[in-house]
Design a protein around this motif. Structure first.
Motif, PDB file in Angstrom:
ATOM      1  N   GLU A   1      67.502  42.261  50.187  1.00  0.00           N
ATOM      2  CA  GLU A   1      68.439  41.163  49.491  1.00  0.00           C
ATOM      3  C   GLU A   1      69.087  42.096  48.226  1.00  0.00           C
ATOM      4  O   GLU A   1      68.351  42.735  47.659  1.00  0.00           O
ATOM      5  N   VAL A   2      70.369  42.148  48.510  1.00  0.00           N
ATOM      6  CA  VAL A   2      71.082  42.724  47.236  1.00  0.00           C
ATOM      7  C   VAL A   2      71.689  42.102  46.240  1.00  0.00           C
ATOM      8  O   VAL A   2      72.263  40.857  46.676  1.00  0.00           O
TER       9      VAL A   2
ATOM     10  N   GLY B   1      70.689  36.671  38.798  1.00  0.00           N
ATOM     11  CA  GLY B   1      69.772  37.498  39.471  1.00  0.00           C
ATOM     12  C   GLY B   1      68.468  36.806  39.921  1.00  0.00           C
ATOM     13  O   GLY B   1      67.772  37.002  40.962  1.00  0.00           O
ATOM     14  N   LYS B   2      67.922  36.132  38.812  1.00  0.00           N
ATOM     15  CA  LYS B   2      66.535  35.409  38.915  1.00  0.00           C
ATOM     16  C   LYS B   2      66.594  34.448  40.150  1.00  0.00           C
ATOM     17  O   LYS B   2      65.709  34.091  40.759  1.00  0.00           O
TER      18      LYS B   2
ATOM     19  N   LYS C   1      59.874  42.389  50.867  1.00  0.00           N
ATOM     20  CA  LYS C   1      61.028  41.822  50.675  1.00  0.00           C
ATOM     21  C   LYS C   1      61.462  42.026  49.111  1.00  0.00           C
ATOM     22  O   LYS C   1      61.712  41.171  48.552  1.00  0.00           O
ATOM     23  N   PRO C   2      62.010  43.329  48.978  1.00  0.00           N
ATOM     24  CA  PRO C   2      62.669  43.552  47.749  1.00  0.00           C
ATOM     25  C   PRO C   2      63.945  43.168  47.325  1.00  0.00           C
ATOM     26  O   PRO C   2      64.678  42.943  48.424  1.00  0.00           O
TER      27      PRO C   2
ATOM     28  N   GLU D   1      65.383  32.326  45.229  1.00  0.00           N
ATOM     29  CA  GLU D   1      65.792  31.308  46.388  1.00  0.00           C
ATOM     30  C   GLU D   1      65.726  32.273  47.669  1.00  0.00           C
ATOM     31  O   GLU D   1      65.769  31.545  48.922  1.00  0.00           O
ATOM     32  N   THR D   2      65.497  33.676  47.592  1.00  0.00           N
ATOM     33  CA  THR D   2      65.175  34.448  48.761  1.00  0.00           C
ATOM     34  C   THR D   2      64.061  35.029  48.884  1.00  0.00           C
ATOM     35  O   THR D   2      63.724  35.608  49.934  1.00  0.00           O
ATOM     36  N   ASP D   3      63.192  34.249  48.152  1.00  0.00           N
ATOM     37  CA  ASP D   3      61.504  34.578  48.320  1.00  0.00           C
ATOM     38  C   ASP D   3      61.282  36.116  48.170  1.00  0.00           C
ATOM     39  O   ASP D   3      60.639  36.595  49.141  1.00  0.00           O
ATOM     40  N   ARG D   4      61.812  36.736  47.112  1.00  0.00           N
ATOM     41  CA  ARG D   4      61.345  38.080  47.083  1.00  0.00           C
ATOM     42  C   ARG D   4      60.054  38.494  46.461  1.00  0.00           C
ATOM     43  O   ARG D   4      59.488  37.578  45.755  1.00  0.00           O
TER      44      ARG D   4
END
Length: 382
Positions: free
Chosen positions: A66-67, A83-84, A36-37, A89-92
Motif C-alpha cells: 500500500e502506497v 498516513g495513519k 503488508k508494508p 484502514e488497510t491493515d498494514r
C-alpha cells in the motif's frame, strides 16, 4: 571502498550500503515475517521508475503493498494523520519510508502515531514530549533517495503545524529505523539542481555539527570526514555523476545526520523560516545562508575553520576564506547566489528574523545570536 561491493555495518542501526541493495528488501521483509508494508513517499518519488520497480519486486515476492504519498513539500500534521488512517484502514504490519527528508520524516511520524494516540504535537521534544513515547513502534525501514538530510539514520521527524507552519520536532530513540537500505543507484537520476541543493544540506549538517558548542568528539570526527567526502564529491555528483561520487555523497549525508546529534546552529535557524514562510526547499535555504552563517561564526572558532578548510582542500590557515569558498561553490553548482533570487523581499526580513530567533537550532551555535544579528544576516544575504 570498492563501489561494486555491498556492505553491512551498524551505527547504531543496521545499514545495508551499496549499489543494488534495495533489491534485498523483499527477502528482508519475509525474514521478519512481514507481508503488508505501508510505503510512504512523496508525490514526485512515487512517479519515478525505480519506485515502480521496488513495488513490482515486492509484489513478485508475495508482499502486499500500500502506497501513501499525500504529503506537502514541507510536511504538516494533517499529512501524518492521513498516513495513519491509511495504515489502519488497510491493515498494514510495517512502514517503509522511501525518499528524501519529506518522505522519511512523514514515515517516521506515522510510525510514532500508530500506537500513540495523544495529539501528535504532544510528542514535541522541545516541550518534553519524548516522555510520552512509551508504546511499540511498527517495524520501520528507511530507504534514502537523496544525499542530503540523512533522515534515514535519524531518530526524529520535523513536522509543521498546518496553519502557522511552525516546525515541531518529534523525537525518541525508538523511532530509529530497524534497517536502512542505502543504495546509491537510487540517487543516480536526480536532477543536478536537486543533487546540488541536497548536497549543500549535507555539507551544512556536517559543518554546523562540527562548529556546535556542545562537546561530542566522536560526532566532531564524523563531521570532518563527512566534510572531506563532500568536498571531493559534490561537484562531480552534480555535474558528472558516477557511482563513486554518488556513494560518497550518500555516506556523507548519513554522517551529517549522525554528527548533528551534537547540535546545529545559526544557518539552520536562518533556513527554517524560509521553508515555513516561503516554502523554500530546505537544502537550498541552507546553501544560500551558509556563507553568512560562516562569516558570523568565524570569530572565536578560527581553529575549527582552518580544520574545515583543510578538509575541503584549501591551504593551511585559510579558514577565513570559507564564506567565499562556499559562495563560489554554490555558483559552480548552479545554485542561487542570494535570497532575492529565491523570492525573499526586504519586507520579509522582520518576520523571518522573528521566526529565526524563535528557532530551536541556534542555542547550540558556538556564539550567541540576537534577533538583530538575524536581521543583519538576512539583509546581507539579499
Amino acid at each position: 571502498m570498492n563501489f561494486q561491493q555491498k556492505y553491512t555495518f551498524s551505527f547504531p542501526t543496521v545499514i545495508r550500503f551499496g549499489a543494488g541493495v534495495v533489491a534485498e528488501l523483499g527477502d528482508y521483509l519475509k525474514s521478519q515475517h512481514l507481508s503488508k508494508p505501508l510505503l510512504v513517499t512523496d508525490p514526485l518519488v512515487r512517479e519515478l521508475d525505480f519506485f515502480t520497480k521496488i513495488i513490482s519486486r515486492l509484489e513478485q515476492a508475495g508482499i502486499s503493498v500500500e502506497v501513501f504519498s499525500e504529503v506537502h513539500k514541507n510536511p504538516v500534521k494533517s499529512d501524518v494523520l492521513k498516513g495513519k488512517k491509511s495504515y489502519q484502514e488497510t491493515d498494514r504490519d510495517s512502514i517503509i519510508g522511501i525518499g528524501g527528508g519529506v518522505g522519511l520524516d512523514v514515515a517516521r511520524a506515522i510510525a510514532l502515531s500508530i500506537n500513540h494516540h495523544r495529539d501528535l504535537f504532544d510528542y514535541d521534544d522541545l516541550i518534553g514530549g519524548d516522555q510520552y513515547v512509551t508504546e511499540p513502534i511498527p517495524h520501520f525501514v528507511t530507504i534514502p533517495t537523496t544525499a542530503g538530510t540523512g533522515s534515514e539514520v535519524g531518530r526524529s521527524a520535523i513536522i509543521s503545524e498546518d496553519e502557522s507552519k511552525k516546525k515541531r520536532i518529534l523525537f525518541a530513540p525508538s523511532l530509529m529505523a530497524k534497517i536502512v537500505f542505502a543504495d546509491p543507484e537510487l540517487t543516480m537520476d536526480l536532477p543536478a539542481f536537486v543533487t546540488a541543493a541536497t548536497g549543500m544540506d549535507a555539507l551544512t549538517h556536517n559543518m554546523e555539527a562540527y562548529l556546535s558548542k556542545n562537546w561530542h568528539p566522536m560526532c566532531s570526527g564524523i563531521a570532518l570526514e563527512g566534510i572531506q567526502l563532500i568536498g571531493k564529491s559534490l561537484e562531480k555528483a552534480t555535474l558528472r555523476p558516477d557511482i563513486e561520487s554518488r556513494s560518497n555523497m550518500l555516506m556523507a549525508s548519513m554522517m551529517g545526520a549522525v554528527a548533528f546529534q551534537k547540535g546545529l546552529g545559526v544557518v539552520h535557524s536562518l533556513a527554517h523560516p524560509l521553508s515555513s514562510l516561503l516554502d523554500t526547499h530546505h537544502g537550498l535555504a541552507n546553501a544560500v545562508n551558509l556563507p553568512q552563517g560562516l562569516a558570523f561564526n568565524y570569530g572565536g572558532s578560527e581553529e575549527k575553520f582552518d580544520q574545515m578548510a583543510l578538509m575541503l582542500g584549501l591551504n593551511k590557515g585559510e579558514g577565513s576564506q570559507l564564506p567565499v569558498y562556499i559562495a563560489n561553490l554554490n555558483a559552480r553548482l548552479g545554485l542561487p547566489a542570494n535570497l532575492t533570487s529565491i523570492g525573499v523581499l526586504p519586507s520579509h526580513i522582520a518576520t523571518l528574523s522573528d521566526l529565526a530567533f524563535a528557532d530551536f537550532c541556534h542555542p547550540n551555535n558556538p556564539k550567541p545570536v540576537s534577533q538583530y544579528d538575524f536581521e543583519i544576516m538576512y539583509t546581507n544575504a539579499l
